[in-house]
Design an enzyme around this catalytic site. Structure first.
Site, PDB file in Angstrom:
ATOM      1  N   ARG A 188      12.755  -7.462   9.761  1.00  0.00           N
ATOM      2  CA  ARG A 188      12.623  -6.719  11.020  1.00  0.00           C
ATOM      3  C   ARG A 188      12.532  -7.713  12.163  1.00  0.00           C
ATOM      4  O   ARG A 188      11.868  -8.740  12.058  1.00  0.00           O
ATOM      5  CB  ARG A 188      11.366  -5.846  10.999  1.00  0.00           C
ATOM      6  CG  ARG A 188      11.460  -4.701  10.033  1.00  0.00           C
ATOM      7  CD  ARG A 188      10.264  -3.807  10.191  1.00  0.00           C
ATOM      8  NE  ARG A 188      10.225  -2.781   9.161  1.00  0.00           N
ATOM      9  CZ  ARG A 188       9.175  -2.049   8.902  1.00  0.00           C
ATOM     10  NH1 ARG A 188       8.058  -2.212   9.595  1.00  0.00           N
ATOM     11  NH2 ARG A 188       9.214  -1.140   7.949  1.00  0.00           N
ATOM     12  N   LYS A 236       0.827  -1.217   0.000  1.00  0.00           N
ATOM     13  CA  LYS A 236       0.000   0.000   0.000  1.00  0.00           C
ATOM     14  C   LYS A 236       0.855   1.258   0.000  1.00  0.00           C
ATOM     15  O   LYS A 236       0.629   2.159  -0.806  1.00  0.00           O
ATOM     16  CB  LYS A 236      -0.919   0.038   1.228  1.00  0.00           C
ATOM     17  CG  LYS A 236      -1.967  -1.014   1.302  1.00  0.00           C
ATOM     18  CD  LYS A 236      -2.832  -0.849   2.541  1.00  0.00           C
ATOM     19  CE  LYS A 236      -2.094  -0.837   3.847  1.00  0.00           C
ATOM     20  NZ  LYS A 236      -1.427  -2.073   4.236  1.00  0.00           N
ATOM     21  N   ARG A 243      -1.130 -10.327  13.236  1.00  0.00           N
ATOM     22  CA  ARG A 243      -1.480  -9.037  12.644  1.00  0.00           C
ATOM     23  C   ARG A 243      -2.440  -9.222  11.463  1.00  0.00           C
ATOM     24  O   ARG A 243      -3.360  -8.433  11.274  1.00  0.00           O
ATOM     25  CB  ARG A 243      -0.219  -8.282  12.195  1.00  0.00           C
ATOM     26  CG  ARG A 243       0.496  -7.674  13.381  1.00  0.00           C
ATOM     27  CD  ARG A 243       1.813  -6.985  13.108  1.00  0.00           C
ATOM     28  NE  ARG A 243       2.004  -6.367  11.841  1.00  0.00           N
ATOM     29  CZ  ARG A 243       3.183  -6.320  11.218  1.00  0.00           C
ATOM     30  NH1 ARG A 243       4.245  -6.860  11.762  1.00  0.00           N
ATOM     31  NH2 ARG A 243       3.296  -5.717  10.064  1.00  0.00           N
ATOM     32  N   ARG A 282      -9.676   2.175   9.106  1.00  0.00           N
ATOM     33  CA  ARG A 282      -9.360   0.778   9.392  1.00  0.00           C
ATOM     34  C   ARG A 282     -10.599  -0.017   9.778  1.00  0.00           C
ATOM     35  O   ARG A 282     -10.556  -1.227   9.843  1.00  0.00           O
ATOM     36  CB  ARG A 282      -8.339   0.668  10.523  1.00  0.00           C
ATOM     37  CG  ARG A 282      -6.963   1.068  10.115  1.00  0.00           C
ATOM     38  CD  ARG A 282      -5.966   0.715  11.192  1.00  0.00           C
ATOM     39  NE  ARG A 282      -4.667   1.243  10.886  1.00  0.00           N
ATOM     40  CZ  ARG A 282      -3.684   0.535  10.334  1.00  0.00           C
ATOM     41  NH1 ARG A 282      -3.881  -0.718  10.035  1.00  0.00           N
ATOM     42  NH2 ARG A 282      -2.533   1.091  10.101  1.00  0.00           N
ATOM     43  N   ARG A 329      11.773  -8.823   4.787  1.00  0.00           N
ATOM     44  CA  ARG A 329      12.306  -7.496   5.098  1.00  0.00           C
ATOM     45  C   ARG A 329      13.147  -7.501   6.367  1.00  0.00           C
ATOM     46  O   ARG A 329      13.835  -6.538   6.660  1.00  0.00           O
ATOM     47  CB  ARG A 329      11.210  -6.433   5.121  1.00  0.00           C
ATOM     48  CG  ARG A 329      10.246  -6.506   6.255  1.00  0.00           C
ATOM     49  CD  ARG A 329       9.189  -5.413   6.130  1.00  0.00           C
ATOM     50  NE  ARG A 329       8.327  -5.415   7.294  1.00  0.00           N
ATOM     51  CZ  ARG A 329       7.267  -4.679   7.439  1.00  0.00           C
ATOM     52  NH1 ARG A 329       6.908  -3.850   6.485  1.00  0.00           N
ATOM     53  NH2 ARG A 329       6.535  -4.729   8.529  1.00  0.00           N
TER      54      ARG A 329
END
Length: 185
Positions: A131, A14, A142, A89, A129
């Site tokens: 993290r 996004k 999530r 949201r 990625r």
């Protein structure tokens, strides 16, 4: 006037797509995370309130997020359009946004883009990625929260015939090209 709302799970792309389109359309990309961080950095009244929640490890309440969005949408650079990323949201926030735009005398016509990406692809992207807080368990949690909160939003905007579903499980360039086609760029 281009007004877009971007929906999609974490890792759907996004932010990247919103930034690219905002640049191409010469309109602001409004990320609620960014405006929240900016307000806290600048120590605005709303930023100080938000900082108190963040410092105590709590989620910033909807009311405060809505006030930040309202403040941002009232800035002059939004007159020719905007892309919202991370807001709304949930349906209550969508209703708030609709009422806010009516009060601001903004004509109906915003489009809602849902970047659709399978959960397994999202998990792989977020793990890539690297993290440290992106463990598979945390990512799947999530996603569960996202699906629970956002599924009603997809239905809400679908019923209003504002929803555009874009396959986010393709290359960044292919997603950009598809977005440009569906928003009549």
């Amino acid at each position: 006037m281009t007004r877009l709302i971007f929906l999609g799970p974490p890792g759907a792309g996004k932010g990247t797509q919103a930034q690219n389109l905002a640049y191409d359309c010469n309109i602001p990309h409004i990320s609620t995370g960014d405006i929240l961080r900016q307000a806290m950095k600048e120590q605005t009244l709303l930023g100080i309130k938000a900082q108190n929640y963040v410092d105590s490890g709590e989620l910033v309440p909807d009311q405060l997020v809505q006030e930040l969005v309202q403040e941002r949408l009232n800035q002059p650079d939004t007159k020719s359009g905007w892309i919202l990323d991370g807001f709304p949201r949930k349906v209550t926030q969508a209703v708030f946004l609709q009422e806010l735009l009516q009060k601001m005398h903004v004509p109906n016509g915003e489009k809602v883009v849902n970047l659709d990406v399978p959960d397994d692809v999202v998990v792989a992207r977020l793990l890539d990625r690297g993290r440290k807080d992106d463990t598979e368990e945390v990512i799947r949690r999530r996603l569960e929260v996202y699906r629970t909160e956002t599924a009603p939003l997809i239905d809400y905007y679908g019923a209003k015939q504002q929803l555009i579903i874009v396959n986010g499980n393709q290359s960044q360039e292919e997603v950009t090209n598809e977005l440009k086609k569906v928003i009549a760029f």
